[in-house]
Write a protein that holds these residues in place. Structure first.
Motif, PDB file in Angstrom:
ATOM      1  N   MET A  62       0.805  -1.094   0.066  1.00  0.00           N
ATOM      2  CA  MET A  62       0.075   0.051   0.096  1.00  0.00           C
ATOM      3  C   MET A  62       0.851   1.197  -0.122  1.00  0.00           C
ATOM      4  SD  MET A  62      -2.779  -1.597   0.051  1.00  0.00           S
ATOM      5  CE  MET A  62      -4.236  -0.494   0.486  1.00  0.00           C
ATOM      6  N   ASP A  63       0.306   2.367  -0.352  1.00  0.00           N
ATOM      7  CA  ASP A  63       1.064   3.537  -0.417  1.00  0.00           C
ATOM      8  C   ASP A  63       1.568   4.315   0.759  1.00  0.00           C
ATOM      9  OD1 ASP A  63      -1.364   4.623   0.358  1.00  0.00           O
ATOM     10  OD2 ASP A  63      -1.767   5.699  -1.536  1.00  0.00           O
ATOM     11  N   GLY A  64       0.822   3.991   1.904  1.00  0.00           N
ATOM     12  CA  GLY A  64       1.092   4.447   3.216  1.00  0.00           C
ATOM     13  C   GLY A  64       0.462   5.856   3.525  1.00  0.00           C
ATOM     14  N   THR A  65      -0.619   6.201   2.851  1.00  0.00           N
ATOM     15  CA  THR A  65      -1.214   7.342   2.969  1.00  0.00           C
ATOM     16  C   THR A  65      -2.330   7.075   4.018  1.00  0.00           C
ATOM     17  OG1 THR A  65      -2.996   7.071   1.202  1.00  0.00           O
ATOM     18  CG2 THR A  65      -0.776   8.162   0.747  1.00  0.00           C
ATOM     19  N   PRO A  66      -2.981   8.032   4.777  1.00  0.00           N
ATOM     20  CA  PRO A  66      -4.090   7.667   5.459  1.00  0.00           C
ATOM     21  C   PRO A  66      -5.026   6.982   4.996  1.00  0.00           C
ATOM     22  CG  PRO A  66      -3.248  10.027   6.105  1.00  0.00           C
ATOM     23  CD  PRO A  66      -2.633   9.494   4.559  1.00  0.00           C
ATOM     24  N   GLY A  67      -5.565   7.090   3.738  1.00  0.00           N
ATOM     25  CA  GLY A  67      -6.442   6.369   3.150  1.00  0.00           C
ATOM     26  C   GLY A  67      -6.289   5.321   2.752  1.00  0.00           C
ATOM     27  N   SER A  68      -4.969   4.617   2.990  1.00  0.00           N
ATOM     28  CA  SER A  68      -4.520   3.265   2.546  1.00  0.00           C
ATOM     29  C   SER A  68      -4.940   2.382   3.668  1.00  0.00           C
ATOM     30  CB  SER A  68      -3.257   3.013   2.394  1.00  0.00           C
ATOM     31  OG  SER A  68      -2.725   1.783   2.308  1.00  0.00           O
ATOM     32  N   THR A  69      -6.148   1.448   3.469  1.00  0.00           N
ATOM     33  CA  THR A  69      -6.551   0.676   4.596  1.00  0.00           C
ATOM     34  C   THR A  69      -5.598  -0.547   4.975  1.00  0.00           C
ATOM     35  OG1 THR A  69      -7.375  -1.138   3.012  1.00  0.00           O
ATOM     36  CG2 THR A  69      -8.909   0.915   3.623  1.00  0.00           C
ATOM     37  N   GLY A  70      -4.443  -0.712   4.137  1.00  0.00           N
ATOM     38  CA  GLY A  70      -3.622  -1.630   4.766  1.00  0.00           C
ATOM     39  C   GLY A  70      -2.329  -1.043   5.680  1.00  0.00           C
ATOM     40  N   THR A  71      -2.432  -0.026   5.881  1.00  0.00           N
ATOM     41  CA  THR A  71      -1.218   0.668   6.402  1.00  0.00           C
ATOM     42  C   THR A  71      -2.064   1.368   7.691  1.00  0.00           C
ATOM     43  OG1 THR A  71      -0.050   1.298   4.522  1.00  0.00           O
ATOM     44  CG2 THR A  71       0.517   2.448   6.409  1.00  0.00           C
ATOM     45  N   PRO A  72      -1.460   0.917   8.877  1.00  0.00           N
ATOM     46  CA  PRO A  72      -1.652   1.732  10.326  1.00  0.00           C
ATOM     47  C   PRO A  72      -1.514   3.184  10.223  1.00  0.00           C
ATOM     48  CG  PRO A  72      -0.329  -0.200  10.731  1.00  0.00           C
ATOM     49  CD  PRO A  72      -0.216   0.073   9.257  1.00  0.00           C
ATOM     50  N   LEU A  73      -2.436   3.854  10.810  1.00  0.00           N
ATOM     51  CA  LEU A  73      -2.525   5.338  10.960  1.00  0.00           C
ATOM     52  C   LEU A  73      -1.584   5.575  12.287  1.00  0.00           C
ATOM     53  CD1 LEU A  73      -6.127   6.306  10.793  1.00  0.00           C
ATOM     54  CD2 LEU A  73      -4.401   6.351   8.920  1.00  0.00           C
ATOM     55  N   ARG A  74      -0.515   6.343  11.987  1.00  0.00           N
ATOM     56  CA  ARG A  74       0.739   6.777  12.949  1.00  0.00           C
ATOM     57  C   ARG A  74       0.285   7.809  13.744  1.00  0.00           C
ATOM     58  NH1 ARG A  74       4.422   7.276   7.908  1.00  0.00           N
ATOM     59  NH2 ARG A  74       2.378   8.211   7.344  1.00  0.00           N
ATOM     60  N   VAL A  75      -0.021   7.689  15.096  1.00  0.00           N
ATOM     61  CA  VAL A  75      -0.520   8.410  15.972  1.00  0.00           C
ATOM     62  C   VAL A  75       0.549   9.270  17.017  1.00  0.00           C
ATOM     63  CG1 VAL A  75      -2.207   8.881  18.101  1.00  0.00           C
ATOM     64  CG2 VAL A  75      -2.700   7.093  16.052  1.00  0.00           C
ATOM     65  N   GLY A  76       0.816  10.629  17.170  1.00  0.00           N
ATOM     66  CA  GLY A  76       1.304  11.402  18.101  1.00  0.00           C
ATOM     67  C   GLY A  76       0.532  11.645  19.179  1.00  0.00           C
ATOM     68  N   LEU A  77       0.798  11.058  20.416  1.00  0.00           N
ATOM     69  CA  LEU A  77       0.117  11.448  21.671  1.00  0.00           C
ATOM     70  C   LEU A  77       0.865  12.496  22.544  1.00  0.00           C
ATOM     71  CD1 LEU A  77      -1.846  10.918  23.865  1.00  0.00           C
ATOM     72  CD2 LEU A  77      -0.561   8.791  24.494  1.00  0.00           C
ATOM     73  N   ILE A  78       0.091  13.621  22.670  1.00  0.00           N
ATOM     74  CA  ILE A  78       0.973  14.754  23.424  1.00  0.00           C
ATOM     75  C   ILE A  78       0.322  14.686  24.951  1.00  0.00           C
ATOM     76  CG2 ILE A  78       1.215  17.212  23.888  1.00  0.00           C
ATOM     77  CD1 ILE A  78       0.508  17.312  21.037  1.00  0.00           C
ATOM     78  N   GLY A  79       1.140  14.308  25.968  1.00  0.00           N
ATOM     79  CA  GLY A  79       0.941  14.104  27.245  1.00  0.00           C
ATOM     80  C   GLY A  79       0.664  12.578  27.634  1.00  0.00           C
ATOM     81  N   TYR A  80       1.253  12.467  28.729  1.00  0.00           N
ATOM     82  CA  TYR A  80       1.343  11.316  29.347  1.00  0.00           C
ATOM     83  C   TYR A  80       1.004  11.171  30.943  1.00  0.00           C
ATOM     84  CZ  TYR A  80       2.049   6.148  28.765  1.00  0.00           C
ATOM     85  OH  TYR A  80       1.762   4.795  28.595  1.00  0.00           O
ATOM     86  N   GLY A  81      -0.033  12.065  31.317  1.00  0.00           N
ATOM     87  CA  GLY A  81      -0.501  12.065  32.744  1.00  0.00           C
ATOM     88  C   GLY A  81      -1.702  10.966  32.741  1.00  0.00           C
ATOM     89  N   LEU A  82      -2.509  11.142  33.696  1.00  0.00           N
ATOM     90  CA  LEU A  82      -3.787  10.260  33.862  1.00  0.00           C
ATOM     91  C   LEU A  82      -4.541  10.093  32.456  1.00  0.00           C
ATOM     92  CD1 LEU A  82      -6.028   8.533  35.597  1.00  0.00           C
ATOM     93  CD2 LEU A  82      -6.962  11.132  35.843  1.00  0.00           C
ATOM     94  N   ALA A  83      -4.651  11.169  31.642  1.00  0.00           N
ATOM     95  CA  ALA A  83      -5.493  10.745  30.547  1.00  0.00           C
ATOM     96  C   ALA A  83      -4.643  10.167  29.386  1.00  0.00           C
ATOM     97  CB  ALA A  83      -5.977  12.509  29.817  1.00  0.00           C
ATOM     98  N   GLY A  84      -3.480  10.733  29.383  1.00  0.00           N
ATOM     99  CA  GLY A  84      -2.725  10.100  28.200  1.00  0.00           C
ATOM    100  C   GLY A  84      -2.095   8.390  28.498  1.00  0.00           C
ATOM    101  N   SER A  85      -1.885   8.406  29.765  1.00  0.00           N
ATOM    102  CA  SER A  85      -1.303   6.922  30.163  1.00  0.00           C
ATOM    103  C   SER A  85      -2.532   6.053  30.473  1.00  0.00           C
ATOM    104  CB  SER A  85      -0.461   6.800  31.257  1.00  0.00           C
ATOM    105  OG  SER A  85      -1.171   7.435  32.292  1.00  0.00           O
ATOM    106  N   VAL A  86      -3.558   6.437  30.882  1.00  0.00           N
ATOM    107  CA  VAL A  86      -4.723   5.476  31.473  1.00  0.00           C
ATOM    108  C   VAL A  86      -5.752   5.257  30.173  1.00  0.00           C
ATOM    109  CG1 VAL A  86      -6.687   5.033  32.885  1.00  0.00           C
ATOM    110  CG2 VAL A  86      -4.317   5.950  33.669  1.00  0.00           C
ATOM    111  N   PHE A  87      -6.100   6.304  29.710  1.00  0.00           N
ATOM    112  CA  PHE A  87      -6.943   6.417  28.346  1.00  0.00           C
ATOM    113  C   PHE A  87      -6.704   6.070  27.126  1.00  0.00           C
ATOM    114  CE2 PHE A  87      -9.183   7.989  32.093  1.00  0.00           C
ATOM    115  CZ  PHE A  87     -10.494   7.571  32.175  1.00  0.00           C
TER     116      PHE A  87
END
Length: 366
Positions: free
Chosen positions: A1-26
């Motif tokens: 697959m081509d790696g774009t967000p519309g490519s169903t075979g390629t996982p979407l890569r997520v950047g998570l900002i914050g690793y307190g209660l909300a970030g780490s637990v949820f």
């Protein structure tokens, strides 16, 4: 697959900002458990939280500042930003993500005011990007059950909706959530109130009037810790919403009264407790399921405490459904599971509640 967000075979890569209660637990556990998503990067400047994030998500990178995600090279490597940092940072970080060309999920409350949400929504629409508020409590087991009972007509025409998030925490814990600085958006009105109001509007539509009592009860407290909101919805339903850290005796989580029957439910959805204990969706255990002993009761004419009504099996809680819907929306361009317009509607009510409490009157909404 081509790696774009519309490519169903390629996982979407997520950047998570914050690793307190909300970030780490949820957010981090739910992202990691969602098919089609991969936790690519965690942002936290706290060395202890960096160590925790590496231990819990060894496949993810850790960086110290959000700006490291928004350079052209790094932004091109990501497909979604999740903002789970303190409330005061939500708007600037969401704006930075959108300006970098990235869809964004923001923990509730998305902003301090509806006007700020509307400005972000305009930017997202201009860029053709997703903007969503994380309102996971729409997927609580008890709320899903209430929603189903109403849809099935089991209660008849609902006229009163009572909802509570009450706790007994007489000692202060500290931190920005208990800060009296208005910029921090601390206190229960914007914390638990964001959930309670969102649920009420989801069930019964827009509010036309708001009355609130916002109190600070605990010695040394600076932010509201005992708050009540009364809504009148355009359709005539009245919602009474309680949020408290000072409730020595806890009331029912839900009490919903209709023309044919009422539904009363005690206790909390089990998903947060499971996540705090390190359990994960898909780990082989039944997710979001509670014991029959805690099911709510449906009936009329007698209190559930004296045996009135019939037990109603509680639908399983389903927090994973939120991120599954986000992934689908990013890939296919559909609406997110919680829209910016819905987030703005909740904030209009919270702003009116704050004004009502300050002025001692009922506030009308346009």
């Amino acid at each position: 697959m081509d790696g774009t967000p519309g490519s169903t075979g390629t996982p979407l890569r997520v950047g998570l900002i914050g690793y307190g209660l909300a970030g780490s637990v949820f957010h981090a556990p739910l992202i990691a458990a969602t098919a089609g998503l991969v936790l690519d990067t965690v942002v936290t400047g706290n060395p202890e939280r960096q160590t925790q994030a590496r231990a819990e998500h060894p496949e993810a990178r850790c960086v110290a500042t959000p700006e490291e995600l928004f350079t052209p090279d790094r932004a091109a490597e990501l497909d979604l930003i999740v903002v789970a940092s303190p409330n005061r940072t939500h708007v600037p970080l969401a704006r930075a993500a959108l300006e970098a060309g990235l869809p964004v999920v923001v923990d509730k409350p998305l902003a301090a005011t509806a006007a700020e949400v509307e400005a972000l929504a305009a930017l997202a629409a201009e860029r053709g990007l997703l903007l969503s508020a994380f309102q996971n409590r729409r997927w609580d087991n008890d709320f899903r059950t209430v929603r189903q009972l109403i849809a099935d007509g089991a209660l008849g025409r609902v006229h009163r909706f009572e909802s509570r998030f009450e706790r007994w925490r007489p000692q202060l814990k500290g931190g920005w959530r208990e800060s009296g600085d208005p910029a921090e958006l601390g206190g229960l009105l914007y914390d638990l109130g964001s959930h309670l109001v969102d649920q009420a509007l989801t069930l019964f539509g827009p509010a036309v009037s708001v009355y609130a009592e916002v109190d600070v009860r605990r010695p040394g407290a600076a932010a509201d810790d005992d708050t009540f909101i009364a809504l009148t919805h355009a359709g005539g339903v009245r919602s009474h919403l309680w949020m408290s850290a000072t409730a020595a005796q806890l009331g029912p989580r839900f009490r919903v009264l209709g023309g044919q029957a009422g539904y009363v439910k005690y206790g909390l959805d089990p998903q947060e407790a499971a996540l705090r204990e390190g359990k994960r969706p898909g780990d082989g255990t039944a997710w979001g399921v509670e014991a029959p002993s805690t099911w709510g009761r449906l009936g009329s004419g007698e209190s559930p405490q004296t045996g009135g009504g019939e037990p109603v099996p509680t639908l399983p809680g389903d927090y994973p459904a939120y991120y599954a819907a986000v992934a689908d929306a990013v890939r296919h361009g559909g609406p997110p599971p919680v829209t910016a317009d819905e987030a703005a509607a909740t904030l209009r009510v919270l702003e009116a509640a704050r004004r009502s409490a300050a002025e001692g009157r009922t506030v009308r909404l346009d």
